[in-house]
Design a protein around this motif. Sequence first.
Motif, PDB file in Angstrom:
ATOM      1  N   SER A 183      23.933  51.143  73.344  1.00  0.00           N
ATOM      2  CA  SER A 183      23.520  52.362  72.630  1.00  0.00           C
ATOM      3  C   SER A 183      23.703  53.599  73.507  1.00  0.00           C
ATOM      4  CB  SER A 183      22.066  52.247  72.157  1.00  0.00           C
ATOM      5  OG  SER A 183      21.188  52.167  73.250  1.00  0.00           O
ATOM      6  N   ALA A 184      23.577  53.461  74.841  1.00  0.00           N
ATOM      7  CA  ALA A 184      23.807  54.600  75.732  1.00  0.00           C
ATOM      8  C   ALA A 184      25.307  54.887  75.836  1.00  0.00           C
ATOM      9  CB  ALA A 184      23.228  54.312  77.111  1.00  0.00           C
ATOM     10  N   ARG A 185      26.132  53.873  75.757  1.00  0.00           N
ATOM     11  CA  ARG A 185      27.579  54.030  75.861  1.00  0.00           C
ATOM     12  C   ARG A 185      28.177  54.607  74.574  1.00  0.00           C
ATOM     13  NH1 ARG A 185      32.057  50.886  74.735  1.00  0.00           N
ATOM     14  NH2 ARG A 185      30.740  49.312  73.800  1.00  0.00           N
ATOM     15  N   ARG A 186      27.561  54.387  73.481  1.00  0.00           N
ATOM     16  CA  ARG A 186      28.101  54.783  72.175  1.00  0.00           C
ATOM     17  C   ARG A 186      28.323  56.298  72.056  1.00  0.00           C
ATOM     18  NH1 ARG A 186      31.502  53.372  68.646  1.00  0.00           N
ATOM     19  NH2 ARG A 186      30.988  53.969  66.544  1.00  0.00           N
ATOM     20  N   PRO A 187      27.359  57.165  72.450  1.00  0.00           N
ATOM     21  CA  PRO A 187      27.632  58.612  72.347  1.00  0.00           C
ATOM     22  C   PRO A 187      28.810  59.051  73.221  1.00  0.00           C
ATOM     23  CG  PRO A 187      25.294  58.241  72.647  1.00  0.00           C
ATOM     24  CD  PRO A 187      25.971  56.934  72.809  1.00  0.00           C
ATOM     25  N   HIS A 188      28.942  58.472  74.426  1.00  0.00           N
ATOM     26  CA  HIS A 188      30.068  58.820  75.292  1.00  0.00           C
ATOM     27  C   HIS A 188      31.388  58.392  74.652  1.00  0.00           C
ATOM     28  CE1 HIS A 188      27.556  60.157  78.549  1.00  0.00           C
ATOM     29  NE2 HIS A 188      26.879  59.013  78.542  1.00  0.00           N
ATOM     30  N   GLN A 189      31.373  57.250  74.029  1.00  0.00           N
ATOM     31  CA  GLN A 189      32.577  56.758  73.373  1.00  0.00           C
ATOM     32  C   GLN A 189      32.964  57.691  72.224  1.00  0.00           C
ATOM     33  OE1 GLN A 189      32.195  52.778  71.891  1.00  0.00           O
ATOM     34  NE2 GLN A 189      34.314  52.649  71.244  1.00  0.00           N
ATOM     35  N   ILE A 190      31.971  58.143  71.473  1.00  0.00           N
ATOM     36  CA  ILE A 190      32.247  59.067  70.369  1.00  0.00           C
ATOM     37  C   ILE A 190      32.819  60.381  70.915  1.00  0.00           C
ATOM     38  CG2 ILE A 190      31.154  60.462  68.569  1.00  0.00           C
ATOM     39  CD1 ILE A 190      29.238  58.085  68.122  1.00  0.00           C
ATOM     40  N   ASP A 191      32.220  60.912  72.023  1.00  0.00           N
ATOM     41  CA  ASP A 191      32.734  62.137  72.644  1.00  0.00           C
ATOM     42  C   ASP A 191      34.174  61.944  73.107  1.00  0.00           C
ATOM     43  OD1 ASP A 191      30.431  63.551  72.239  1.00  0.00           O
ATOM     44  OD2 ASP A 191      29.647  63.260  74.282  1.00  0.00           O
ATOM     45  N   ASN A 192      34.440  60.823  73.748  1.00  0.00           N
ATOM     46  CA  ASN A 192      35.797  60.546  74.229  1.00  0.00           C
ATOM     47  C   ASN A 192      36.792  60.482  73.074  1.00  0.00           C
ATOM     48  OD1 ASN A 192      34.937  60.515  76.862  1.00  0.00           O
ATOM     49  ND2 ASN A 192      34.800  58.285  76.991  1.00  0.00           N
ATOM     50  N   GLU A 193      36.388  59.835  72.000  1.00  0.00           N
ATOM     51  CA  GLU A 193      37.272  59.738  70.831  1.00  0.00           C
ATOM     52  C   GLU A 193      37.540  61.118  70.241  1.00  0.00           C
ATOM     53  OE1 GLU A 193      35.421  56.953  68.172  1.00  0.00           O
ATOM     54  OE2 GLU A 193      35.878  55.241  69.450  1.00  0.00           O
ATOM     55  N   MET A 194      36.490  61.943  70.195  1.00  0.00           N
ATOM     56  CA  MET A 194      36.671  63.308  69.654  1.00  0.00           C
ATOM     57  C   MET A 194      37.597  64.116  70.568  1.00  0.00           C
ATOM     58  SD  MET A 194      32.833  64.147  68.277  1.00  0.00           S
ATOM     59  CE  MET A 194      33.121  65.884  68.227  1.00  0.00           C
TER      60      MET A 194
END
Length: 164
Positions: free
Chosen positions: A113-124
């Motif tokens: 769950s902590a990695r998920r926001p970073h992954q979304i930012d990276n994808e954006m």
Amino acid sequence: MIIRLFSLLQGLEQAPDDIDKRMKDALQSDCTRYAPGIEIICVRVAKSTILEIIRQRYEQIKEERTKALIAIEKQRVAEKEPETLKKIVIFDAEKKSFVSKIIMEQKLKEKESARRPHQIDNEMNFSWLIKEAEANKLKLTPQYLEFGFIEGTTNKTKIYFGKR
């Protein structure tokens, strides 16, 4: 007849008060069946006295038998004790393993769950960079390149007004 009297005497522990009557009835029924004409009028069974030595020996044997039974039970308990301890240790180990597994799954979910926001930012960001690259690719026309050259040279050109 002897077997019948023996079975009658075995019941003495249950009802010793009416032993005389029971003995008379048993003898009379056998006499009526096997020797008609004989009538039993009265039977009296005297309480026998046991010698003190025999009584003590009997009590001693009974006590030894009880001690032997106690020793056997202690031995059974001693044999079962390691088995019980082993089961307790196994149960504790399984419980710790189960708790550890739950804790590890919880930590994994927290990291996910902590990695998920970073992954979304990276994808954006990646998506934005791809669009910017596509836009830059579209800009690479000869007219745009000439415009960039002119703009670059005008920015570096210095114009002086005056005597110098």
